[in-house]
Design a protein around this motif. Structure first.
Motif, PDB file in Angstrom:
ATOM      1  N   VAL A 191     -13.704  11.775   8.115  1.00  0.00           N
ATOM      2  CA  VAL A 191     -14.032  10.687   9.205  1.00  0.00           C
ATOM      3  C   VAL A 191     -14.974  11.456  10.142  1.00  0.00           C
ATOM      4  CG1 VAL A 191     -12.092  11.433  10.632  1.00  0.00           C
ATOM      5  CG2 VAL A 191     -13.058   9.159  10.860  1.00  0.00           C
TER       6      VAL A 191
ATOM      7  N   TRP B  57       2.467  11.724  -0.681  1.00  0.00           N
ATOM      8  CA  TRP B  57       2.144  10.863   0.574  1.00  0.00           C
ATOM      9  C   TRP B  57       2.280  11.552   1.952  1.00  0.00           C
ATOM     10  CZ3 TRP B  57      -1.075   6.995  -0.456  1.00  0.00           C
ATOM     11  CH2 TRP B  57      -0.848   6.308  -1.722  1.00  0.00           C
TER      12      TRP B  57
ATOM     13  N   PRO C 204       3.514   3.570   7.932  1.00  0.00           N
ATOM     14  CA  PRO C 204       2.809   3.960   9.190  1.00  0.00           C
ATOM     15  C   PRO C 204       1.666   4.629   8.495  1.00  0.00           C
ATOM     16  CG  PRO C 204       4.984   4.719   9.616  1.00  0.00           C
ATOM     17  CD  PRO C 204       5.011   4.164   8.010  1.00  0.00           C
ATOM     18  N   VAL C 205       0.506   4.168   9.196  1.00  0.00           N
ATOM     19  CA  VAL C 205      -0.760   4.612   8.548  1.00  0.00           C
ATOM     20  C   VAL C 205      -1.106   6.163   8.809  1.00  0.00           C
ATOM     21  CG1 VAL C 205      -1.927   2.391   8.953  1.00  0.00           C
ATOM     22  CG2 VAL C 205      -2.170   3.801  10.618  1.00  0.00           C
ATOM     23  N   THR C 206      -2.132   7.012   8.020  1.00  0.00           N
ATOM     24  CA  THR C 206      -2.158   8.408   8.167  1.00  0.00           C
ATOM     25  C   THR C 206      -3.662   8.527   7.927  1.00  0.00           C
ATOM     26  OG1 THR C 206      -1.483   8.604   5.725  1.00  0.00           O
ATOM     27  CG2 THR C 206       0.230   9.011   7.339  1.00  0.00           C
ATOM     28  N   GLY C 207      -4.530   7.692   8.251  1.00  0.00           N
ATOM     29  CA  GLY C 207      -6.135   8.222   8.337  1.00  0.00           C
ATOM     30  C   GLY C 207      -6.685   8.958   9.054  1.00  0.00           C
ATOM     31  N   GLY C 208      -8.001   9.103   9.330  1.00  0.00           N
ATOM     32  CA  GLY C 208      -8.460  10.003  10.289  1.00  0.00           C
ATOM     33  C   GLY C 208      -8.645  11.559   9.950  1.00  0.00           C
TER      34      GLY C 208
ATOM     35  N   PHE D 166       3.380  -1.875   4.440  1.00  0.00           N
ATOM     36  CA  PHE D 166       2.669  -0.544   4.103  1.00  0.00           C
ATOM     37  C   PHE D 166       3.572   0.532   5.111  1.00  0.00           C
ATOM     38  CE2 PHE D 166      -0.217  -3.154   6.473  1.00  0.00           C
ATOM     39  CZ  PHE D 166      -0.102  -2.472   7.857  1.00  0.00           C
TER      40      PHE D 166
ATOM     41  N   GLU E   7      -6.013   5.995   0.197  1.00  0.00           N
ATOM     42  CA  GLU E   7      -6.034   4.779   0.042  1.00  0.00           C
ATOM     43  C   GLU E   7      -6.195   3.682   1.418  1.00  0.00           C
ATOM     44  OE1 GLU E   7      -2.751   3.546  -2.458  1.00  0.00           O
ATOM     45  OE2 GLU E   7      -2.318   1.794  -1.249  1.00  0.00           O
TER      46      GLU E   7
ATOM     47  N   PHE F 241      -5.201   3.323   6.594  1.00  0.00           N
ATOM     48  CA  PHE F 241      -5.480   4.267   5.499  1.00  0.00           C
ATOM     49  C   PHE F 241      -4.335   5.342   5.409  1.00  0.00           C
ATOM     50  CE2 PHE F 241      -9.486   3.274   7.502  1.00  0.00           C
ATOM     51  CZ  PHE F 241     -10.752   3.412   6.450  1.00  0.00           C
ATOM     52  N   TRP F 242      -4.055   5.525   3.906  1.00  0.00           N
ATOM     53  CA  TRP F 242      -2.729   6.459   3.638  1.00  0.00           C
ATOM     54  C   TRP F 242      -3.498   7.644   2.932  1.00  0.00           C
ATOM     55  CZ3 TRP F 242      -3.438   1.253   3.562  1.00  0.00           C
ATOM     56  CH2 TRP F 242      -2.481   0.433   4.746  1.00  0.00           C
TER      57      TRP F 242
ATOM     58  N   HIS G  30     -15.584   6.487   7.764  1.00  0.00           N
ATOM     59  CA  HIS G  30     -14.342   6.904   7.310  1.00  0.00           C
ATOM     60  C   HIS G  30     -14.310   6.764   6.016  1.00  0.00           C
ATOM     61  CE1 HIS G  30     -10.230   7.554   6.791  1.00  0.00           C
ATOM     62  NE2 HIS G  30     -10.062   7.608   7.974  1.00  0.00           N
TER      63      HIS G  30
ATOM     64  N   PHE H 248       0.843  -1.199   0.076  1.00  0.00           N
ATOM     65  CA  PHE H 248       0.007  -0.058  -0.008  1.00  0.00           C
ATOM     66  C   PHE H 248       0.778   1.110   0.035  1.00  0.00           C
ATOM     67  CE2 PHE H 248      -2.697  -3.381   1.927  1.00  0.00           C
ATOM     68  CZ  PHE H 248      -3.875  -2.976   1.277  1.00  0.00           C
ATOM     69  N   ALA H 249       0.134   2.349  -0.251  1.00  0.00           N
ATOM     70  CA  ALA H 249       0.645   3.749  -0.567  1.00  0.00           C
ATOM     71  C   ALA H 249       2.181   3.580  -1.318  1.00  0.00           C
ATOM     72  CB  ALA H 249       0.640   4.298   1.105  1.00  0.00           C
ATOM     73  N   TRP H 250       3.155   4.174  -0.491  1.00  0.00           N
ATOM     74  CA  TRP H 250       4.496   4.493  -1.394  1.00  0.00           C
ATOM     75  C   TRP H 250       5.154   3.289  -1.407  1.00  0.00           C
ATOM     76  CZ3 TRP H 250       8.422   2.903   1.687  1.00  0.00           C
ATOM     77  CH2 TRP H 250       8.568   3.514   2.990  1.00  0.00           C
TER      78      TRP H 250
ATOM     79  N   LEU I  19      -7.370   5.457  16.151  1.00  0.00           N
ATOM     80  CA  LEU I  19      -7.556   5.077  14.607  1.00  0.00           C
ATOM     81  C   LEU I  19      -6.529   5.466  13.749  1.00  0.00           C
ATOM     82  CD1 LEU I  19     -11.112   6.229  13.275  1.00  0.00           C
ATOM     83  CD2 LEU I  19      -9.081   7.187  12.329  1.00  0.00           C
TER      84      LEU I  19
ATOM     85  N   GLN J  87      -3.845  -8.419  10.537  1.00  0.00           N
ATOM     86  CA  GLN J  87      -3.600  -8.155  11.864  1.00  0.00           C
ATOM     87  C   GLN J  87      -2.241  -7.491  11.835  1.00  0.00           C
ATOM     88  OE1 GLN J  87      -5.750  -8.881  14.386  1.00  0.00           O
ATOM     89  NE2 GLN J  87      -6.689 -10.882  13.952  1.00  0.00           N
ATOM     90  N   HIS J  88      -2.136  -6.190  12.758  1.00  0.00           N
ATOM     91  CA  HIS J  88      -0.757  -5.718  12.701  1.00  0.00           C
ATOM     92  C   HIS J  88      -0.074  -6.616  13.421  1.00  0.00           C
ATOM     93  CE1 HIS J  88      -1.777  -1.649  11.421  1.00  0.00           C
ATOM     94  NE2 HIS J  88      -3.043  -1.717  12.317  1.00  0.00           N
TER      95      HIS J  88
ATOM     96  N   MET K 233     -10.472   8.172  18.167  1.00  0.00           N
ATOM     97  CA  MET K 233      -9.800   8.932  17.208  1.00  0.00           C
ATOM     98  C   MET K 233      -8.003   8.781  17.380  1.00  0.00           C
ATOM     99  SD  MET K 233     -11.216  10.292  14.635  1.00  0.00           S
ATOM    100  CE  MET K 233      -9.825  11.058  14.135  1.00  0.00           C
TER     101      MET K 233
END
Lengths: 85, 149
Positions: free
Chosen positions: B92, B133, A81-85, A79, B50, B121-122, B80, A8-10, B115, A62-63, B112
């Motif tokens: 979100v 990114w 580190p995640v950057t959602g939210g 992937f 993503e 998510f990226w 989300h 995923f991502a880069w 999450l 699972q992580h 939050m």
């Protein structure tokens, strides 16, 4: 062993695809060992795995830590580190 | 309720619908994250999110279960988005319903913070200077660590 590997991502950008199904040598038993082997597959793979500190892993969604055993895993994902939210 | 979706959503309408499902709750806390229109001196024109389908839903389910073990909650909501977003679209929405506000506030903040470091998510931003990114922030890790038992 046949394994689905997701990127995923880069990590995906560097490797040039988001998914591949691979037949693993029996000698590969951990996430860390899998990364060592993947890094030999192409220059893109080598670039993606050049700094392991930037890579997170999940086994069967699972992580996990890099030292985790694969133990018959069906799906492994790599992937940043995640950057959602 | 957990929803991972490409389609835009209306946080006000979603919050109203959620509140109608928890008539015994005296307090509902909510948080909305939206796409910012700037980064430093640069302009954000669009954001692509993503995600890891399947794992995203599993992580949200695990987070809500964890929250329910920590506080007395009547309901939890996580929506989300993924795909293409533009400023200032919501990314979100998290809401927590409880008999009293302390549990609702704490659960909302916990969801939050966790999450941000666990949900797969990226974000990629389209800026004047090109596409990039988004890097994870050490501050997010520190905030999530506060909740470790």
């Amino acid at each position: 062993m046949s394994l689905t590997v997701l990127y995923f991502a880069w990590v995906k950008d560097k490797i040039g695809r988001g998914e591949e199904t691979l037949s693993l040598p029996a000698s590969i038993t951990t996430v860390s060992g899998l990364m060592d082997w993947l890094a030999t597959l192409s220059p893109g793979h080598a670039a993606a795995f050049s700094d392991r500190r930037m890579i997170k892993a999940a086994v069967d969604q699972q992580h996990v830590d890099h030292g985790t055993a694969l133990n018959g895993a069906r799906e492994v994902a790599f992937f940043p580190p995640v950057t959602g939210g | 309720m957990i929803r991972v979706q490409r389609e835009p959503f209306d946080p006000g309408a979603e919050l109203n619908a959620f509140m109608a499902t928890v008539p015994k709750s005296g307090g509902i806390a909510s948080f909305v994250g939206q796409v910012r229109d700037f980064k430093g001196d640069d302009t954000v024109h669009a954001m692509t999110l993503e995600h890891y389908p399947g794992m995203a839903e599993r992580e949200f389910a695990a987070l809500t279960e964890d929250a329910r073990g920590r506080w007395a909650l009547d309901g939890l909501l996580i929506i989300h988005r993924y795909g293409e977003l533009r400023p200032p679209e919501p990314i979100v929405l998290v809401a927590a319903a409880a008999a009293h506000r302390a549990d609702a506030f704490a659960a909302c903040e916990f969801l939050m913070d966790w999450l941000k470091t666990k949900a797969p998510f990226w974000k990629k931003e389209a800026l004047d200077s090109g596409e990039a990114w988004v890097a994870a922030s050490a501050d997010d890790d520190a905030r999530a660590d506060r909740w470790k038992k």
